[in-house]
Scaffold this active site. Structure first.
Site, PDB file in Angstrom:
ATOM      1  N   GLY A 269       0.797  -1.224   0.000  1.00 16.54           N
ATOM      2  CA  GLY A 269       0.000   0.000   0.000  1.00 16.54           C
ATOM      3  C   GLY A 269       0.828   1.271   0.000  1.00 16.54           C
TER       4      GLY A 269
ATOM      5  N   SER B 133      16.026  -1.006  -1.319  1.00 15.75           N
ATOM      6  CA  SER B 133      16.893  -0.282  -0.398  1.00 15.75           C
ATOM      7  C   SER B 133      16.929   1.204  -0.766  1.00 15.75           C
ATOM      8  CB  SER B 133      18.299  -0.892  -0.404  1.00 15.75           C
ATOM      9  OG  SER B 133      19.067  -0.377   0.669  1.00 15.75           O
TER      10      SER B 133
ATOM     11  N   LYS C  53      20.336   6.220   1.243  1.00 14.72           N
ATOM     12  CA  LYS C  53      20.674   6.624   2.614  1.00 14.72           C
ATOM     13  C   LYS C  53      21.386   5.507   3.373  1.00 14.72           C
ATOM     14  CE  LYS C  53      17.002  10.061   2.838  1.00 14.72           C
ATOM     15  NZ  LYS C  53      16.732   9.994   1.400  1.00 14.72           N
TER      16      LYS C  53
ATOM     17  N   ASN D 179      15.935   9.435  -3.788  1.00 16.26           N
ATOM     18  CA  ASN D 179      14.602   9.952  -3.489  1.00 16.26           C
ATOM     19  C   ASN D 179      13.659   9.729  -4.659  1.00 16.26           C
ATOM     20  OD1 ASN D 179      14.950  11.769  -0.847  1.00 16.26           O
ATOM     21  ND2 ASN D 179      16.788  11.890  -2.100  1.00 16.26           N
TER      22      ASN D 179
ATOM     23  N   ARG E 208      17.609  18.534   9.556  1.00 16.83           N
ATOM     24  CA  ARG E 208      16.905  17.795  10.598  1.00 16.83           C
ATOM     25  C   ARG E 208      17.814  16.700  11.160  1.00 16.83           C
ATOM     26  NH1 ARG E 208      11.856  16.402   6.826  1.00 16.83           N
ATOM     27  NH2 ARG E 208      13.645  15.911   5.514  1.00 16.83           N
TER      28      ARG E 208
END
Length: 654
Positions: A291, A411, A414, A452, A551
C-alpha cells in the site's frame, strides 16, 4: 441581444427550444420560397396564387418533417457540428426537389430556376441563423473562460483544443509547436508560434496559463523546455498522458499541475520489458508494503506483466483496501486475468509471512515494506530497527523456508555511509540478505538501491506544492542540500529489471542521473506556477523560500555507492556495487544483540550496535528517540523480577 436575454433563452427547457427552432424554420423557409419567386419574376410585391400557396405550404411542411427525420432539431446549437451542417444540406436539397414535385402535382406555375434560387436562400437562412446563434452563445461563453496557450500542435494538442472549446473553463487562443513547418500558420483559426516566441505569444494572446500537450513519443529536450517555461509569468500545467487516456483513467481536459518527470527536465529511463516480463509472467508474486508509494507502483507494474497471482501484503488496512480496489479495476478493464489477493499482516511476524508465502505458492517476493521517513525513524529508533532490520530478516527466512525463488529488497541511497538510523537500518538489512545469500542457495537474494522518489509519501514536491498554494513560505532545510531524484514508475520499472538480473547477494544501484538542488527545485515550482520568488532584491515577490536547518540524521548530499568501482550490467542505467559483506555467523550474532537491545528498549545499545555492525553509520547528532529522551531509559533497566521487557521476537524464538 443583451446577455440577460441570451441567458434566459439558454435557460429554457429542451422542448421549448425545439419548438422555437421549428417555428423559426417555418418562417425562414416561407420567406425563402417567397424570395425565390419574387426574384424570378423581378417583382418584390409578388403574391402567390392559390395553387402556388398550396405548393409553398406543402414544401415548407415537408422540409420541416425532413429536418426532424434528419435529427436537426436534436442538435444543440451551441455545439453545432459537421453532422448538423450535412443534415441542413440534405434537407434543403430534398426541399428543392419537393418544390418541383408539388408544383407538378398541384399544376402550379413553378419556373425551373425557382427551386435553385429557393435552395440557396433556404440554406443561407437555416444554416446562417444557427451558426449566428452559435457564434453569439460561444462569444458570451468565451468572455467567461480563461485564455490558454497550448504547447504541442500534434493530435494530443488538437484533441485538447477541441475539448476545451466544448468545456466551460478554458478557451484555447493559440498553439506552440516544436515542428518548424507549423510556425506562422493557423490551426483551426488559432495562430501557431515557435517555442522561441512563447513569451511573445503569452503577451499578444493574453493567455492566463500554458498547457503542455506534448506527444509521449515527441523528441523534445525537456530540460531546455522547462528552462524556457520557467521564465513565463503565467502558470504552466499539463494534461494526462496518452496511456492514461487510452486506459480510460483520465480525460484530455483534466488539467493538472506539471508531472514530476516534467519538473526533473529529463526523459524517463525505460526498462527492458522483455527481460522483466520473462521473470514475472505466470509467476506467483508477493509485494510487502503493497500500500506504500513504491509498493503500490510495483504492484501496478507487476500486474501488467500478467503473473498467475499477485499477493498484496500490507499492515495498513486503508492502504491495502485502496490499492486492492485500484488493481481490481485495472485487472478487469484490461482483462489481465491475474488472481489478486489482499492480505493484512506485518513483516515483523515471521510465522504470518511464512504462512502467506506457503498458502499462495509464492515464487518471487518484492520487499518494499519499511519505515523510510528519516526524522520519524530517528525519533522512533526501536520500531525503525524492528521493521527495517527484523522485518527484512523474518520475511527472508520465511522465503527460504517456503522455497521462494527470488527475494528483492528495496533499499535506499541513505544506506550508504549513513548518518541516520533509517539509513543504517536499511544497510543492516542489506547485510542480513547478503549473509543469507552465503548461507544457502535455494533463494536468490538481491537488493536495489536508489535515491529519493518524487511523488512518494516522503517527497518534497507535494509539500512544496501545498505550501505554494497556501501562499508560502516554502521551507527548505538548507540552501546547498542536493538529492538524486527519480519518478515512482521509473524506479519501480528498474527495480523489476534489476530483480530479474540477480544471481545472489548483489546490490544493484540505479543510475539516478544528475543530482538536483532542492532550493532550485522549489524555485522552479514557484516559477512554473506563475509566481515570483520573494527575496531581498525582489520584496514584491509572491512566495518566500526559508531555510529551516538540517533535521536530525539529515545529510547535505546522498551517495549511491560505498565503493568507487561499480560494475556494469546488461542495462545501461543499472550498476552492481562492489561492497563489503559479513559472514552469516557474524550477521546472526548482531541480530541476537539487536534483538536483546530492542527487547530491553535500550536505544543507546541499538545505536552502538549499528556502529559496530560495519554499516558505516556515523550519526551527525545526538540520540533523538522521543520516548528515550523523555524518561524511556528506565525501560532498559528491566522489570523488578529481573525479566527483560519483551518488545519483539528474537531470532532463536522463530
Amino acid at each position: 441581444m443583451n446577455s440577460g436575454l441570451i441567458g434566459k433563452i439558454l435557460g429554457l427547457s429542451r422542448p421549448v427550444k425545439r419548438l422555437i427552432s421549428v417555428t423559426t424554420d417555418l418562417i425562414l423557409l416561407s420567406l425563402a420560397v417567397w424570395a425565390a419567386f419574387a426574384l424570378r419574376f423581378e417583382n418584390y410585391t409578388w403574391l402567390p396564387s392559390d395553387k402556388q400557396l398550396w405548393v409553398s405550404g406543402a414544401t415548407v411542411l415537408f422540409t420541416t418533417a425532413a429536418f426532424v427525420k434528419l435529427g436537426l432539431y436534436r442538435a444543440v446549437i451551441r455545439y453545432l457540428s459537421e453532422h448538423a451542417f450535412l443534415a441542413i444540406i440534405i434537407g434543403v436539397t430534398l426541399s428543392s426537389i419537393s418544390l418541383i414535385v408539388f408544383g407538378f402535382l398541384f399544376q402550379a406555375l413553378v419556373p425551373r430556376s425557382v427551386p435553385v434560387i429557393y435552395g440557396a436562400f433556404a440554406f443561407l437562412l437555416v444554416a446562417g441563423s444557427r451558426f449566428a446563434v452559435r457564434a453569439v452563445v460561444q462569444r458570451r461563453g468565451r468572455k467567461q473562460k480563461d485564455a490558454v496557450l497550448i504547447v504541442g500542435a500534434g493530435p494530443k494538442g488538437m484533441q485538447l483544443s477541441s475539448a476545451l472549446v466544448q468545456g466551460t473553463e478554458y478557451r484555447p487562443v493559440g498553439f506552440v509547436s516544436m515542428v518548424e513547418a507549423n510556425h506562422r500558420s493557423l490551426i483551426g483559426s488559432l495562430p501557431v508560434y515557435s517555442i522561441d516566441h512563447i513569451d511573445k505569444a503569452v503577451r499578444e494572446l493574453e493567455a492566463s496559463r500554458v498547457l503542455l500537450a506534448l506527444e509521449d513519443s515527441a523528441p523534445v529536450n525537456r530540460k531546455e523546455l522547462m528552462r524556457t517555461l520557467e521564465g513565463l509569468s503565467v502558470p504552466v500545467q499539463t494534461v494526462p498522458s496518452m496511456s492514461e487516456l487510452v486506459a480510460g483513467l483520465a480525460r484530455i481536459n483534466d488539467i493538472r499541475d506539471l508531472e514530476i518527470e516534467d519538473l526533473l527536465g529529463r526523459d524517463p529511463v525505460r526498462p527492458d520489458a522483455a527481460m522483466v516480463s520473462q521473470s514475472l509472467f505466470g509467476k506467483a508474486v508477493l509485494v510487502t508494503g503493497a500500500g506504500g508509494s513504491i509498493g503500490s507502483e510495483l504492484c501496478r507494474q507487476i500486474l501488467r506483466h500478467k503473473p498467475s497471482r499477485l499477493v498484496l501484503f500490507e499492515q495498513s488496512e486503508f492502504s491495502l483496501y485502496a490499492i486492492e480496489r485500484e488493481l481490481q479495476s485495472i485487472n478487469q478493464i484490461e482483462a489481465l486475468g491475474v488472481s489478486l489477493h489482499a492480505v493484512l499482516g506485518s513483516v515483523t511476524h515471521r510465522r504470518r509471512c511464512e504462512a502467506v508465502m506457503r498458502a499462495f505458492g509464492i515464487q518471487t517476493v518484492y520487499h518494499a515494506a519499511a519505515y523510510k521517513h528519516v526524522p520519524l525513524v530517528e525519533h522512533n529508533i526501536i520500531e525503525g530497527v524492528q521493521n527495517n532490520v527484523f522485518g527484512t530478516f523474518h520475511a527472508a527466512e520465511a522465503a527460504i523456508a517456503t522455497g521462494v525463488e527470488r527475494f528483492v529488497l528495496i533499499s535506499t541511497d541513505k544506506a550508504v555511509r549513513p548518518t541516520n538510523v533509517m539509513g543504517a537500518s536499511k544497510r543492516m538489512a542489506e547485510l542480513v540478505l547478503q549473509g543469507l545469500a552465503q548461507r544457502q542457495s535455494g533463494t536468490v537474494f538481491s537488493m536495489v538501491r536508489f535515491g529519493n522518489v518524487l511523488g512518494s509519501s516522503g517527497s518534497v514536491v507535494p509539500l512544496f506544492r501545498d505550501q505554494i498554494r497556501d501562499g508560502g513560505p516554502v521551507t527548505v532545510t538548507h540552501q546547498d542540500i542536493i538529492r538524486y531524484f527519480m519518478t515512482i514508475p521509473e524506479a519501480s520499472q528498474l527495480v523489476l529489471q534489476a530483480g530479474s538480473m540477480g544471481q545472489g547477494g548483489e546490490v544493484f544501484v540505479l543510475d539516478m542521473g544528475e543530482p538536483v538542488r532542492i532550493a532550485d527545485l522549489a524555485r522552479k515550482m514557484i516559477h512554473l506556477m506563475g509566481l515570483e520568488e520573494k527575496t531581498e532584491d525582489n520584496p514584491d515577490g509572491d512566495i518566500e523560500i526559508i531555510y529551516t536547518g538540517l533535521r536530525p540524521g539529515e545529510k547535505l548530499y546522498e551517495e549511491l555507492l560505498i565503493g568507487d568501482n561499480p560494475q556494469g550490467t546488461a542495462h545501461s542505467r543499472i550498476m552492481m556495487a562492489r561492497e563489503v559483506s559479513l559472514p552469516w555467523a557474524e550477521v546472526e550474532g548482531f541480530l541476537n544483540k539487536f534483538s536483546h537491545a530492542s527487547q530491553a528498549f535500550d536505544c543507546q545499545a541499538v545505536i552502538e550496535l549499528l556502529k559496530q555492525a560495519r554499516t558505516g553509520y556515523a550519526p551527525n547528532g545526538e540520540l533523538a528517540d522521543l520516548v528515550w529522551c523523555n524518561g524511556g531509559q528506565e525501560a532498559s533497566e528491566g522489570r523488578p523480577d529481573g525479566k527483560v521487557l519483551k518488545f519483539g521476537v528474537s531470532p532463536q524464538d522463530v
